[in-house]
Design an enzyme around this catalytic site. Structure first.
Site, PDB file in Angstrom:
ATOM      1  N   ASP A  68       0.866  -1.180   0.000  1.00 29.24           N
ATOM      2  CA  ASP A  68       0.000   0.000   0.000  1.00 29.24           C
ATOM      3  C   ASP A  68       0.908   1.237   0.000  1.00 29.24           C
ATOM      4  O   ASP A  68       1.315   1.702  -1.056  1.00 29.24           O
ATOM      5  CB  ASP A  68      -0.908  -0.089   1.233  1.00 29.24           C
ATOM      6  CG  ASP A  68      -1.925   1.034   1.327  1.00 29.24           C
ATOM      7  OD1 ASP A  68      -2.251   1.624   0.290  1.00 29.24           O
ATOM      8  OD2 ASP A  68      -2.402   1.312   2.447  1.00 29.24           O
ATOM      9  N   ARG A 108     -11.111 -12.658   5.497  1.00 31.39           N
ATOM     10  CA  ARG A 108      -9.903 -13.323   4.995  1.00 31.39           C
ATOM     11  C   ARG A 108     -10.217 -14.624   4.264  1.00 31.39           C
ATOM     12  O   ARG A 108      -9.485 -15.040   3.368  1.00 31.39           O
ATOM     13  CB  ARG A 108      -8.941 -13.643   6.153  1.00 31.39           C
ATOM     14  CG  ARG A 108      -8.365 -12.419   6.847  1.00 31.39           C
ATOM     15  CD  ARG A 108      -7.170 -12.832   7.698  1.00 31.39           C
ATOM     16  NE  ARG A 108      -6.789 -11.836   8.678  1.00 31.39           N
ATOM     17  CZ  ARG A 108      -5.976 -10.806   8.432  1.00 31.39           C
ATOM     18  NH1 ARG A 108      -5.487 -10.640   7.229  1.00 31.39           N
ATOM     19  NH2 ARG A 108      -5.676  -9.958   9.381  1.00 31.39           N
ATOM     20  N   PHE A 134      -9.902   0.204  -0.976  1.00 32.22           N
ATOM     21  CA  PHE A 134      -9.762  -0.817   0.063  1.00 32.22           C
ATOM     22  C   PHE A 134     -10.368  -2.141  -0.409  1.00 32.22           C
ATOM     23  O   PHE A 134     -11.511  -2.189  -0.856  1.00 32.22           O
ATOM     24  CB  PHE A 134     -10.436  -0.361   1.354  1.00 32.22           C
ATOM     25  CG  PHE A 134     -10.112  -1.251   2.518  1.00 32.22           C
ATOM     26  CD1 PHE A 134      -8.890  -1.161   3.165  1.00 32.22           C
ATOM     27  CD2 PHE A 134     -11.030  -2.189   2.957  1.00 32.22           C
ATOM     28  CE1 PHE A 134      -8.584  -1.995   4.233  1.00 32.22           C
ATOM     29  CE2 PHE A 134     -10.736  -3.021   4.029  1.00 32.22           C
ATOM     30  CZ  PHE A 134      -9.508  -2.914   4.667  1.00 32.22           C
ATOM     31  N   ASP A 154      -8.245  -8.727   5.251  1.00 29.93           N
ATOM     32  CA  ASP A 154      -9.394  -8.568   6.140  1.00 29.93           C
ATOM     33  C   ASP A 154      -9.875  -7.125   6.215  1.00 29.93           C
ATOM     34  O   ASP A 154      -9.154  -6.189   5.873  1.00 29.93           O
ATOM     35  CB  ASP A 154      -9.021  -9.001   7.557  1.00 29.93           C
ATOM     36  CG  ASP A 154      -8.085  -8.002   8.237  1.00 29.93           C
ATOM     37  OD1 ASP A 154      -7.067  -7.646   7.613  1.00 29.93           O
ATOM     38  OD2 ASP A 154      -8.380  -7.570   9.362  1.00 29.93           O
TER      39      ASP A 154
END
Ligand code: 5GP
Ligand code: MG
Length: 194
Positions: free
Chosen positions: A123, A185, A172, A179
């Site tokens: 990220d 997950r 996102f 998660d």
């Protein structure tokens, strides 16, 4: 009700067909299918098999997020290879906390070893940026990075993935090991925040 677990309790086959899911307070939409993931992983594994033949690399998965990707890519390696895991970061909510914590130490000797770091997602790059010097201190022969996802627009630290399954926009995502506040997950494919 805080949780909306009905989408999980369905068998995986049905889950794949679900266009939208809710986790906690947020709705996510189908993004990258299991078929696409599998096809891309086969390509990456072929590259790794070619690059590391005869080198007995040690694959190091960064917990928790990479465990699915690490297992899937490792299974596709046909060369001699080892695997280990390390826990570095805890990540809460929908933006990077910036706190990197080593929770599980690495026992293997890395001196002279060819290391392949496996991440779920790059990220800002902070996590890997703070871990890479540690690997060089341990005198690894070489260090390469394999990541399931990267968000080039979000990158703030100098980190370059050598193997990246998918570059995605700065949104996102959950599923395939990633998660949202602990949940999601186990979703077999990737979903993105609606
Ligand atoms: P970085 O240190 O590169 O900023 O962040 C890396 C970590 O942040 C990843 O290992 C992952 O745990 C978390 N992260 C970053 N973006 C996302 C995302 O879109 N979804 C999820 N679930 N986690 C993310
Ligand atoms: Mg992670």
């Amino acid at each position: 009700m805080r949780h909306s677990p009905q989408h999980y309790s369905k068998p995986a086959k049905k889950l794949n067909a679900v266009a939208e899911i809710q986790i906690h307070d947020k709705v996510f939409v189908s993004f990258i299918s299991k078929e696409k993931i599998n096809a891309r992983l086969a390509e990456l594994a072929a590259q790794i098999n070619a690059d590391y033949a005869g080198k007995n690399p040690i694959v190091i998965g960064i917990l928790n997020g990479s465990f699915i990707f690490a297992a899937d890519i490792f299974r596709l390696l046909t060369i001699e290879a080892e695997i280990s895991f390390i826990k570095l970061a805890s990540y809460k909510g929908t933006s990077s906390t910036g706190n990197v914590v080593t929770a599980i130490g690495l026992e293997e000797t890395l001196k002279g070893r060819h290391v392949i770091i496996v991440e779920d997602i790059i990220d800002t790059g902070k996590t890997l940026h703070s871990f890479l010097p540690e690997l060089h201190n341990r005198q690894a022969a070489s260090v390469k990075i394999a990541t399931f996802l990267s968000k080039p627009e979000a990158l703030k630290y100098e980190v370059k993935a050598d193997y990246c399954a998918f570059e995605i926009e700065n949104k996102f995502v959950v599923g395939y090991g990633l998660d949202y506040d602990g949940l999601g997950r186990n979703i077999p494919e990737l979903y993105v925040l609606k």
